[in-house]
Design an enzyme around this catalytic site. Sequence first.
Site, PDB file in Angstrom:
ATOM      1  N   GLU A   1      -3.636   3.480   1.892  1.00  0.00           N
ATOM      2  CA  GLU A   1      -3.917   3.592   3.313  1.00  0.00           C
ATOM      3  C   GLU A   1      -4.117   5.076   3.607  1.00  0.00           C
ATOM      4  O   GLU A   1      -3.208   5.882   3.408  1.00  0.00           O
ATOM      5  CB  GLU A   1      -2.747   3.065   4.142  1.00  0.00           C
ATOM      6  CG  GLU A   1      -2.896   3.321   5.629  1.00  0.00           C
ATOM      7  CD  GLU A   1      -1.641   3.003   6.427  1.00  0.00           C
ATOM      8  OE1 GLU A   1      -1.538   3.500   7.555  1.00  0.00           O
ATOM      9  OE2 GLU A   1      -0.764   2.272   5.913  1.00  0.00           O
TER      10      GLU A   1
ATOM     11  N   HIS B   1       0.832  -1.204   0.000  1.00  0.00           N
ATOM     12  CA  HIS B   1       0.000   0.000   0.000  1.00  0.00           C
ATOM     13  C   HIS B   1       0.865   1.251   0.000  1.00  0.00           C
ATOM     14  O   HIS B   1       2.057   1.192   0.269  1.00  0.00           O
ATOM     15  CB  HIS B   1      -0.957   0.034   1.200  1.00  0.00           C
ATOM     16  CG  HIS B   1      -0.295   0.089   2.522  1.00  0.00           C
ATOM     17  ND1 HIS B   1      -0.143  -1.019   3.325  1.00  0.00           N
ATOM     18  CD2 HIS B   1       0.276   1.106   3.218  1.00  0.00           C
ATOM     19  CE1 HIS B   1       0.479  -0.691   4.438  1.00  0.00           C
ATOM     20  NE2 HIS B   1       0.757   0.614   4.405  1.00  0.00           N
TER      21      HIS B   1
ATOM     22  N   HIS C   1       2.545  11.808  -7.471  1.00  0.00           N
ATOM     23  CA  HIS C   1       1.133  11.525  -7.700  1.00  0.00           C
ATOM     24  C   HIS C   1       0.878  10.022  -7.618  1.00  0.00           C
ATOM     25  O   HIS C   1       1.796   9.224  -7.595  1.00  0.00           O
ATOM     26  CB  HIS C   1       0.686  12.048  -9.071  1.00  0.00           C
ATOM     27  CG  HIS C   1       1.446  11.433 -10.217  1.00  0.00           C
ATOM     28  ND1 HIS C   1       2.596  11.986 -10.720  1.00  0.00           N
ATOM     29  CD2 HIS C   1       1.235  10.296 -10.920  1.00  0.00           C
ATOM     30  CE1 HIS C   1       3.046  11.226 -11.704  1.00  0.00           C
ATOM     31  NE2 HIS C   1       2.238  10.185 -11.841  1.00  0.00           N
TER      32      HIS C   1
ATOM     33  N   GLU D   1      -3.134  10.920 -11.274  1.00  0.00           N
ATOM     34  CA  GLU D   1      -2.991  10.942 -12.724  1.00  0.00           C
ATOM     35  C   GLU D   1      -3.851   9.846 -13.323  1.00  0.00           C
ATOM     36  O   GLU D   1      -3.840   8.712 -12.841  1.00  0.00           O
ATOM     37  CB  GLU D   1      -1.531  10.713 -13.116  1.00  0.00           C
ATOM     38  CG  GLU D   1      -1.300  10.679 -14.609  1.00  0.00           C
ATOM     39  CD  GLU D   1       0.154  10.375 -14.982  1.00  0.00           C
ATOM     40  OE1 GLU D   1       0.565  10.772 -16.071  1.00  0.00           O
ATOM     41  OE2 GLU D   1       0.856   9.730 -14.174  1.00  0.00           O
TER      42      GLU D   1
END
Length: 134
Positions: free
Chosen positions: A56, A5, A74, A122
Amino acid sequence: MRLLHTMLRVGDMQRSIDFYTNVLGMRLLRKSDYPEGKFTLAFVGYQDEKDGAVLELTHNWDTSSYELGTAYGHIALEVDNAAETCDKVRELGGKVVREAGPMKHGTTVIAFVEDPDGYKIEFIQRGSRKGASD
Protein backbone atom coordinates in the site's frame (compact mmCIF):
# COMPACT_ATOMS: atom_id res chain seq x y z
CA MET A 1 -5.33 -14.69 9.70
CA ARG A 2 -3.17 -13.76 6.75
CA LEU A 3 -0.86 -10.91 5.82
CA LEU A 4 -2.74 -8.37 3.65
CA HIS A 5 -0.31 -5.56 2.87
CA THR A 6 2.61 -3.43 3.99
CA MET A 7 2.17 0.35 3.87
CA LEU A 8 4.90 2.72 2.70
CA ARG A 9 4.57 6.52 2.82
CA VAL A 10 5.78 8.04 -0.43
CA GLY A 11 6.65 11.61 -1.40
CA ASP A 12 5.46 11.46 -5.02
CA MET A 13 2.73 8.94 -5.84
CA GLN A 14 3.23 8.79 -9.61
CA ARG A 15 7.01 8.42 -9.27
CA SER A 16 6.47 5.52 -6.84
CA ILE A 17 3.81 3.84 -8.99
CA ASP A 18 6.15 4.12 -11.98
CA PHE A 19 9.00 2.50 -10.01
CA TYR A 20 6.99 -0.41 -8.63
CA THR A 21 5.18 -1.11 -11.91
CA ASN A 22 7.74 -0.24 -14.61
CA VAL A 23 10.97 -1.14 -12.81
CA LEU A 24 9.88 -3.99 -10.51
CA GLY A 25 7.06 -5.31 -12.70
CA MET A 26 4.19 -5.09 -10.20
CA ARG A 27 0.66 -4.18 -11.25
CA LEU A 28 -1.33 -1.20 -10.04
CA LEU A 29 -4.25 -2.96 -8.39
CA ARG A 30 -6.26 0.08 -7.26
CA LYS A 31 -5.83 3.74 -6.47
CA SER A 32 -8.10 6.14 -4.55
CA ASP A 33 -7.94 9.81 -3.62
CA TYR A 34 -9.32 10.99 -0.28
CA PRO A 35 -9.73 14.77 -0.72
CA GLU A 36 -11.15 15.38 2.77
CA GLY A 37 -8.12 13.67 4.30
CA LYS A 38 -5.71 15.06 1.68
CA PHE A 39 -4.14 11.71 0.85
CA THR A 40 -4.02 9.09 -1.91
CA LEU A 41 -3.71 5.33 -1.55
CA ALA A 42 -2.43 3.01 -4.26
CA PHE A 43 -2.07 -0.75 -3.96
CA VAL A 44 0.55 -2.54 -6.07
CA GLY A 45 1.59 -6.17 -6.26
CA TYR A 46 2.34 -9.22 -8.36
CA GLN A 47 -1.02 -10.84 -7.66
CA ASP A 48 -4.51 -9.80 -6.67
CA GLU A 49 -5.03 -8.86 -3.04
CA LYS A 50 -7.26 -11.90 -2.50
CA ASP A 51 -4.33 -14.14 -3.50
CA GLY A 52 -1.41 -12.64 -1.55
CA ALA A 53 0.18 -9.73 0.22
CA VAL A 54 0.66 -6.41 -1.62
CA LEU A 55 2.14 -2.96 -0.97
CA GLU A 56 0.00 0.00 0.00
CA LEU A 57 1.59 3.26 -1.14
CA THR A 58 0.30 6.25 0.85
CA HIS A 59 0.86 9.81 -0.33
CA ASN A 60 -0.07 12.60 2.07
CA TRP A 61 -0.61 15.57 -0.22
CA ASP A 62 1.25 18.03 1.99
CA THR A 63 4.37 15.86 2.51
CA SER A 64 7.09 15.37 -0.11
CA SER A 65 9.55 13.24 1.90
CA TYR A 66 9.87 11.21 5.09
CA GLU A 67 12.54 10.13 7.55
CA LEU A 68 12.77 6.37 7.14
CA GLY A 69 13.89 5.73 10.71
CA THR A 70 16.22 3.04 12.00
CA ALA A 71 13.71 0.26 12.67
CA TYR A 72 12.62 -0.32 9.07
CA GLY A 73 14.56 -2.96 7.16
CA HIS A 74 13.47 -3.87 3.65
CA ILE A 75 10.99 -5.58 1.37
CA ALA A 76 12.19 -8.93 -0.02
CA LEU A 77 11.36 -10.21 -3.51
CA GLU A 78 12.25 -13.62 -4.90
CA VAL A 79 13.86 -13.42 -8.35
CA ASP A 80 15.18 -16.00 -10.80
CA ASN A 81 18.59 -14.35 -11.14
CA ALA A 82 19.66 -11.53 -8.82
CA ALA A 83 22.46 -10.20 -11.07
CA GLU A 84 20.23 -10.07 -14.16
CA THR A 85 17.45 -8.41 -12.15
CA CYS A 86 19.91 -5.73 -10.94
CA ASP A 87 21.00 -5.12 -14.54
CA LYS A 88 17.37 -4.66 -15.59
CA VAL A 89 16.66 -2.28 -12.69
CA ARG A 90 19.73 -0.23 -13.62
CA GLU A 91 18.67 -0.13 -17.31
CA LEU A 92 15.27 1.20 -16.24
CA GLY A 93 16.83 3.98 -14.15
CA GLY A 94 16.67 2.28 -10.75
CA LYS A 95 19.40 2.44 -8.12
CA VAL A 96 21.32 -0.73 -7.17
CA VAL A 97 22.89 -0.29 -3.73
CA ARG A 98 24.32 -3.80 -3.27
CA GLU A 99 25.32 -5.96 -6.22
CA ALA A 100 24.23 -9.60 -6.40
CA GLY A 101 26.33 -12.06 -4.45
CA PRO A 102 26.27 -14.34 -1.43
CA MET A 103 25.08 -12.81 1.83
CA LYS A 104 27.65 -12.33 4.59
CA HIS A 105 28.14 -15.52 6.58
CA GLY A 106 25.96 -17.54 4.20
CA THR A 107 25.36 -18.76 0.68
CA THR A 108 22.01 -17.16 -0.16
CA VAL A 109 22.44 -14.93 -3.23
CA ILE A 110 21.04 -11.47 -2.56
CA ALA A 111 21.14 -7.92 -3.91
CA PHE A 112 19.57 -4.62 -2.85
CA VAL A 113 17.97 -1.78 -4.78
CA GLU A 114 16.38 1.40 -3.53
CA ASP A 115 13.01 2.87 -4.49
CA PRO A 116 12.62 6.63 -5.17
CA ASP A 117 11.92 7.33 -1.48
CA GLY A 118 14.95 5.40 -0.23
CA TYR A 119 13.17 2.20 0.82
CA LYS A 120 15.38 -0.86 0.36
CA ILE A 121 14.21 -3.84 -1.69
CA GLU A 122 16.13 -7.08 -1.38
CA PHE A 123 16.30 -9.54 -4.25
CA ILE A 124 16.72 -13.14 -3.12
CA GLN A 125 17.74 -15.53 -5.86
CA ARG A 126 15.39 -18.50 -6.19
CA GLY A 127 16.97 -21.77 -5.12
CA SER A 128 19.82 -20.19 -3.14
CA ARG A 129 18.16 -19.99 0.29
CA LYS A 130 19.38 -22.66 2.67
CA GLY A 131 16.46 -24.62 4.11
CA ALA A 132 13.80 -22.83 2.02
CA SER A 133 11.27 -24.88 0.10
CA ASP A 134 11.17 -23.61 -3.48
